[in-house]
Design an enzyme around this catalytic site. Structure first.
Site, mmCIF file in Angstrom:
data_model
loop_
_atom_site.group_PDB
_atom_site.id
_atom_site.type_symbol
_atom_site.label_atom_id
_atom_site.label_comp_id
_atom_site.label_asym_id
_atom_site.label_seq_id
_atom_site.Cartn_x
_atom_site.Cartn_y
_atom_site.Cartn_z
ATOM 1 N N LYS A 281 0.806 -1.227 0.000
ATOM 2 C CA LYS A 281 0.000 0.000 0.000
ATOM 3 C C LYS A 281 0.834 1.270 0.000
ATOM 4 O O LYS A 281 0.450 2.272 -0.600
ATOM 5 C CB LYS A 281 -0.933 0.008 1.205
ATOM 6 C CG LYS A 281 -2.073 -0.985 1.120
ATOM 7 C CD LYS A 281 -3.013 -0.767 2.302
ATOM 8 C CE LYS A 281 -3.801 -2.000 2.640
ATOM 9 N NZ LYS A 281 -4.795 -2.387 1.660
ATOM 10 N N GLU B 277 -1.779 6.135 8.810
ATOM 11 C CA GLU B 277 -2.489 7.003 7.890
ATOM 12 C C GLU B 277 -3.453 7.843 8.725
ATOM 13 O O GLU B 277 -4.002 7.360 9.712
ATOM 14 C CB GLU B 277 -3.285 6.128 6.915
ATOM 15 C CG GLU B 277 -3.614 6.763 5.601
ATOM 16 C CD GLU B 277 -4.088 5.703 4.603
ATOM 17 O OE1 GLU B 277 -3.306 5.292 3.742
ATOM 18 O OE2 GLU B 277 -5.255 5.294 4.718
ATOM 19 N N GLU C 177 -9.410 2.195 -5.408
ATOM 20 C CA GLU C 177 -10.262 2.518 -4.260
ATOM 21 C C GLU C 177 -9.916 3.899 -3.703
ATOM 22 O O GLU C 177 -8.742 4.244 -3.563
ATOM 23 C CB GLU C 177 -10.082 1.468 -3.157
ATOM 24 C CG GLU C 177 -10.520 0.073 -3.579
ATOM 25 C CD GLU C 177 -10.567 -0.925 -2.424
ATOM 26 O OE1 GLU C 177 -11.349 -1.870 -2.515
ATOM 27 O OE2 GLU C 177 -9.799 -0.766 -1.444
ATOM 28 N N GLU D 204 -6.079 2.390 -2.248
ATOM 29 C CA GLU D 204 -5.259 1.292 -2.758
ATOM 30 C C GLU D 204 -5.826 0.856 -4.108
ATOM 31 O O GLU D 204 -6.921 1.257 -4.494
ATOM 32 C CB GLU D 204 -5.270 0.098 -1.796
ATOM 33 C CG GLU D 204 -6.645 -0.536 -1.633
ATOM 34 C CD GLU D 204 -6.591 -1.964 -1.108
ATOM 35 O OE1 GLU D 204 -5.510 -2.583 -1.109
ATOM 36 O OE2 GLU D 204 -7.656 -2.479 -0.737
ATOM 37 N N ASN E 215 -6.710 -2.642 -6.308
ATOM 38 C CA ASN E 215 -6.794 -4.104 -6.332
ATOM 39 C C ASN E 215 -6.655 -4.569 -7.773
ATOM 40 O O ASN E 215 -7.448 -4.190 -8.636
ATOM 41 C CB ASN E 215 -8.111 -4.580 -5.730
ATOM 42 C CG ASN E 215 -8.187 -4.285 -4.238
ATOM 43 O OD1 ASN E 215 -7.172 -4.352 -3.545
ATOM 44 N ND2 ASN E 215 -9.348 -3.936 -3.744
ATOM 45 N N ARG F 1 -7.258 -7.114 -9.655
ATOM 46 C CA ARG F 1 -7.993 -8.371 -9.874
ATOM 47 C C ARG F 1 -9.462 -8.055 -10.046
ATOM 48 O O ARG F 1 -9.868 -6.904 -9.958
ATOM 49 C CB ARG F 1 -7.828 -9.251 -8.629
ATOM 50 C CG ARG F 1 -8.309 -8.496 -7.386
ATOM 51 C CD ARG F 1 -8.368 -9.360 -6.159
ATOM 52 N NE ARG F 1 -8.367 -8.585 -4.932
ATOM 53 C CZ ARG F 1 -9.445 -8.150 -4.300
ATOM 54 N NH1 ARG F 1 -10.642 -8.411 -4.777
ATOM 55 N NH2 ARG F 1 -9.354 -7.458 -3.189
HETATM 56 P P1 ADP Z 1 -13.209 -6.790 -2.606
HETATM 57 O O1 ADP Z 1 -12.444 -5.513 -2.370
HETATM 58 O O2 ADP Z 1 -13.116 -7.364 -3.954
HETATM 59 O O3 ADP Z 1 -14.557 -6.762 -2.070
HETATM 60 P P2 ADP Z 1 -12.085 -7.968 -0.329
HETATM 61 O O4 ADP Z 1 -11.040 -6.973 0.007
HETATM 62 O O5 ADP Z 1 -13.277 -8.081 0.531
HETATM 63 O O6 ADP Z 1 -12.458 -7.836 -1.843
HETATM 64 O O7 ADP Z 1 -11.373 -9.354 -0.473
HETATM 65 C C1 ADP Z 1 -11.855 -10.342 -1.327
HETATM 66 C C2 ADP Z 1 -11.436 -11.659 -0.838
HETATM 67 O O8 ADP Z 1 -10.046 -11.784 -0.940
HETATM 68 C C3 ADP Z 1 -11.760 -11.927 0.593
HETATM 69 O O9 ADP Z 1 -12.010 -13.287 0.659
HETATM 70 C C4 ADP Z 1 -10.506 -11.549 1.316
HETATM 71 O O10 ADP Z 1 -10.420 -12.235 2.531
HETATM 72 C C5 ADP Z 1 -9.473 -11.969 0.330
HETATM 73 N N1 ADP Z 1 -8.263 -11.142 0.303
HETATM 74 C C6 ADP Z 1 -8.157 -9.880 -0.121
HETATM 75 N N2 ADP Z 1 -6.894 -9.466 -0.089
HETATM 76 C C7 ADP Z 1 -6.159 -10.497 0.365
HETATM 77 C C8 ADP Z 1 -4.766 -10.696 0.602
HETATM 78 N N3 ADP Z 1 -3.866 -9.743 0.408
HETATM 79 N N4 ADP Z 1 -4.376 -11.897 1.066
HETATM 80 C C9 ADP Z 1 -5.271 -12.866 1.276
HETATM 81 N N5 ADP Z 1 -6.590 -12.745 1.050
HETATM 82 C C10 ADP Z 1 -7.035 -11.578 0.615
HETATM 83 P P1 ADP Z 2 -7.913 -3.552 2.451
HETATM 84 O O1 ADP Z 2 -6.726 -3.858 1.637
HETATM 85 O O2 ADP Z 2 -8.010 -4.373 3.664
HETATM 86 O O3 ADP Z 2 -9.152 -3.494 1.616
HETATM 87 P P2 ADP Z 2 -8.056 -0.641 2.528
HETATM 88 O O4 ADP Z 2 -6.899 0.275 2.623
HETATM 89 O O5 ADP Z 2 -8.749 -0.727 1.219
HETATM 90 O O6 ADP Z 2 -7.623 -2.073 3.014
HETATM 91 O O7 ADP Z 2 -9.085 -0.223 3.652
HETATM 92 C C1 ADP Z 2 -10.200 -1.017 3.989
HETATM 93 C C2 ADP Z 2 -11.257 -0.159 4.661
HETATM 94 O O8 ADP Z 2 -10.735 0.458 5.853
HETATM 95 C C3 ADP Z 2 -11.755 1.000 3.832
HETATM 96 O O9 ADP Z 2 -12.765 0.625 2.947
HETATM 97 C C4 ADP Z 2 -12.244 1.956 4.895
HETATM 98 O O10 ADP Z 2 -13.505 1.594 5.385
HETATM 99 C C5 ADP Z 2 -11.249 1.753 6.009
HETATM 100 N N1 ADP Z 2 -10.155 2.733 5.900
HETATM 101 C C6 ADP Z 2 -9.002 2.583 5.247
HETATM 102 N N2 ADP Z 2 -8.221 3.665 5.340
HETATM 103 C C7 ADP Z 2 -8.907 4.557 6.095
HETATM 104 C C8 ADP Z 2 -8.629 5.879 6.597
HETATM 105 N N3 ADP Z 2 -7.485 6.478 6.353
HETATM 106 N N4 ADP Z 2 -9.576 6.476 7.346
HETATM 107 C C9 ADP Z 2 -10.736 5.861 7.639
HETATM 108 N N5 ADP Z 2 -11.045 4.628 7.223
HETATM 109 C C10 ADP Z 2 -10.152 3.964 6.459
HETATM 110 MG MG MG Z 3 -9.452 -2.255 0.031
#
Ligand code: ADP
Ligand code: ADP
Ligand code: MG
Length: 649
Positions: free
Chosen positions: A116, A200, A275, A293, A295, A297
């Site tokens: 990230k 952050e 995102e 971030e 993704n 995929r």
């Molecule tokens: P989306 O953003 O597509 O809704 P999620 O962040 O909820 O996806 O993750 C989708 C699926 O992938 C979930 O089953 C989550 O647990 C898994 N997942 C996401 N990122 C990772 C990662 N870096 N390593 C392992 N599993 C992950």
């Molecule tokens: P992941 O890889 O687990 O999806 P993200 O960085 O996309 O991680 O963050 C997942 C969720 O966490 C976001 O959708 C949001 O709800 C919360 N989040 C992430 N960063 C922040 C932030 N700086 N302030 C408030 N909420 C956050």
């Molecule tokens: Mg995310």
């Protein structure tokens, strides 16, 4: 087009990918672990190959075995789905090195966006706004704390390798920092094998809005509009929709442009999602939107984009991987209508979203909706994979219509034998705030706060709950011989349970659809009519929902009760005795849990690792550990005794 594709995944997404391949006459090869030997994706595919034991590290994450399966079956390409190996650049590289096409971006692009902090730097250089934060290689937690103090609280600690909401902790002040850091990095170690953390600035009332992008090998890159994914629990998406409600065209254009700036900066190919987080404390404007971030995929919620654009994104992925140009140019992609997706998960909502595991004895899914599901009756929900069971997707010409359809569809859906979040989902969809599009990631805390376990329910909440249970038994025409057979002649008791307290309500029937309910000195006349359940003159159907052995009442919060069903008895043992029992099966890690040791209330005795999460078992009171039954590092079953404590002090 490819003749055959191997799908290196399981569950609903494997089934979803197979559907498109079938339509395009591509042979499909499924892979499965021991836990999945009867799974639907193995039946739908033309060929299914075992890749190892249930533990994902030895099956769905085992690169060598998956490559061997692809070679043995002659697969021309591999679709990684989401999760598992989908964002692993080494996997993508190994696939290509073996002369097989990886359906996704080049390994280098996955690598660039994989961490990230690095992704944020690239976004910033491309002119995309990012949030203030800090990260340095091998930095001590003391130094990170200094930076947190400088940025100002609240801050968010994040695993740089994170995904799926794991390894994220909100820190409100300096004193919470070290404990939060330790928890988050432990979770990150468990989920990603990487403990590096960054901080952050925390946005207080944020909305999560993301943009679907697509690129091909000929330099074409377009966006497929935005999705709002602000309804979350534990930083994981629960409900997603497209388009995002209540944002201006100017904001949308800003988001599309920012997403494409980043995609162009890395010459992105295939399906990707950029995102963003937006400050929604006031009207959203372009100065208060930041990149989160990318993704690299297909996303779980790609379905809502498909619904409003009429496109098949898996087909687009296949075409791009097959070196075809994007099927449409930007101008030719149009939106029609509104679509909302809800994720049904196997979890006990009021127990901190504890995963629910067991045999599914009934599957009933809405007929009016698009359903993405892979669970069939008598499948087992195991602790090895994450808790997503199925997705319900409603589409309408307006948002209002989509909500109506979704609400109706959810009420018709059920997974029996396990606990699900269906009641919670219905509750969310029906709140006036959701209907107005007044959403942010703190929605559940703001509008559906769980009443404190110690807060007693009011008489009217109890009556509503009991009436719904009666309604449920009548509608379901449950086995009348099991205690409910004499309603017509005698009074019956409905026992509702919440936080260890049982509430007995008395039911007396006048006829098969009119009855009185009594609790203490409150008596209410209830009627079941074709238009719904009435208490007095009020139609209360929208306030109550029964699912399996759970009944939920939405009245200034979500009140949930269980009603007696024998098969769940063992789960209650831990609450009524001095036993420490794990509610989930998984790998047990004891923490200083020794016989004769004096422990204080809240002290952690053990962790159980299951469904990629960690569950903590703590001492309920100051006491002495009298006996330890389980051994460290062993696999335990749900309901298995771990330790016995002395009587509460
Ligand atoms: P989306 O953003 O597509 O809704 P999620 O962040 O909820 O996806 O993750 C989708 C699926 O992938 C979930 O089953 C989550 O647990 C898994 N997942 C996401 N990122 C990772 C990662 N870096 N390593 C392992 N599993 C992950
Ligand atoms: P992941 O890889 O687990 O999806 P993200 O960085 O996309 O991680 O963050 C997942 C969720 O966490 C976001 O959708 C949001 O709800 C919360 N989040 C992430 N960063 C922040 C932030 N700086 N302030 C408030 N909420 C956050
Ligand atoms: Mg995310």
């Amino acid at each position: 087009m490819f003749k055959s594709v191997l799908i290196a995944n399981r569950g609903e997404i494997a089934c979803r990918i197979i559907k498109t391949c079938d339509r395009l006459n591509i042979q499909t090869i499924a892979v499965f672990s021991d836990a999945d030997y009867e799974a639907k994706h193995t039946q739908l595919a033309d060929l299914a190959i075992r890749i190892g034991p249930s533990n994902p590290a030895e099956s769905y994450l085992n690169i060598d075995t998956i490559i061997a399966a692809a070679k043995k079956s002659g697969a021309e390409a591999i679709h990684p789905g989401y999760g598992f190996l989908s964002e692993n650049p080494d996997f993508a590289q190994t696939v290509e090195n073996n002369g097989i096409k990886f359906i996704g971006p080049d390994p280098e692009m996955i690598r660039l966006m994989g961490l990230k902090d690095q992704a944020k730097r690239i976004a910033q250089n491309a002119g995309v706004p990012v949030l203030q934060g800090y990260k340095a290689k091998n930095i001590s937690k003391e130094k990170l704390l200094e930076e947190a103090n400088r940025i100002g609280y609240p801050i968010l600690l994040k695993a740089v390798a994170g995904g799926g909401g794991k390894g994220i902790r909100r820190i409100n002040n300096e004193t919470e920092f070290f404990a939060g850091f330790d928890q988050a990095s432990k979770e990150a170690q468990l989920a990603f094998g990487n403990t590096e953390m960054m901080i952050e600035k925390f946005i207080t009332r944020p909305r999560h809005i993301e943009v679907q992008v697509f690129g091909d090998n000929f330099g074409n890159r377009i966006h497929l509009f935005e999705r709002d994914c602000s309804i979350q629990r534990k930083n994981q998406k629960l409900i997603e929709e497209a388009p995002a409600p209540n944002i201006t065209t100017q904001v949308k254009e800003f988001l599309y442009e920012a997403a494409l700036k980043l995609a162009n900066a890395i010459d992105y190919k295939g399906a990707g999602t950029v995102e963003f987080i937006a400050d929604a404390s006031d009207e959203i404007n372009v100065d208060k939107i930041w990149f989160l971030e990318m993704n690299t995929r297909l996303q779980v919620e790609h379905t809502v984009t498909e619904q409003i654009t009429g496109l098949d994104l898996v087909e687009w992925q296949l075409r791009v991987a097959n070196n075809e140009p994007l099927p449409l140019s930007q101008e030719r992609v149009q939106i029609q209508g509104h679509s909302i997706e809800a994720r049904i998960c196997s979890e006990a909502v009021l127990e901190g979203y504890l995963p629910s595991i067991g045999k599914v004895n009934k599957v009933m899914l809405a007929e009016n909706l698009r359903v993405e599901n892979s669970i069939e009756t008598w499948n087992s929900i195991t602790p090895f994979y994450d808790s997503l069971l199925a997705k319900l997707i409603a589409t309408g010409t307006t948002r209002e219509q989509a909500i109506k359809e979704l609400s109706k569809g959810m009420r018709q859906s059920e997974f029996g034998g396990i606990k699900t979040n269906l009641n919670l989902l219905v509750g969310i969809i029906d709140t006036p705030e959701f209907i107005h599009g007044d959403i942010n990631t703190g929605f559940l805390d703001d509008y559906l706060p769980f009443p404190q376990q110690s807060e007693p329910p009011s008489n009217s909440v109890l009556i509503l709950a009991a009436a719904a249970v009666v309604d449920f038994y009548l509608l379901q025409r449950r086995n009348w011989k099991t205690g409910f057979s004499h309603w017509h002649c005698h009074r019956q008791t409905i026992a509702l349970n919440r936080s260890n307290i049982q509430y007995d309500l008395e039911v007396s029937f006048f006829n098969s659809n009119t009855f009185n309910l009594r609790f203490a000195d409150a008596i209410s006349k209830c009627q079941l009519t074709p238009r719904g359940l009435f208490i007095g003159l009020e139609n209360v159907s929208h306030k109550v929902y029964v699912h399996n052995s759970q009944v939920s009442v939405y009245e200034t919060g979500l009140w949930e009760f269980s009603f007696a069903r024998k098969e769940f008895d063992h789960l209650d043992e831990s609450r009524t005795s001095n036993l420490i029992i794990s509610q989930v099966p998984g790998l047990l890690k004891l923490v200083n849990c020794k016989e004769g040791k004096t422990v204080s209330k809240g002290e952690i005795l053990a962790y159980v690792e299951a469904m990629k999460m960690e569950f903590t078992l703590a001492a309920p009171s100051d006491c002495v550990i009298e006996k330890v039954f389980a051994t460290n590092n062993s696999l335990i079953k749900a309901g298995e005794k771990i330790a016995q404590l002395s009587a509460n002090n």
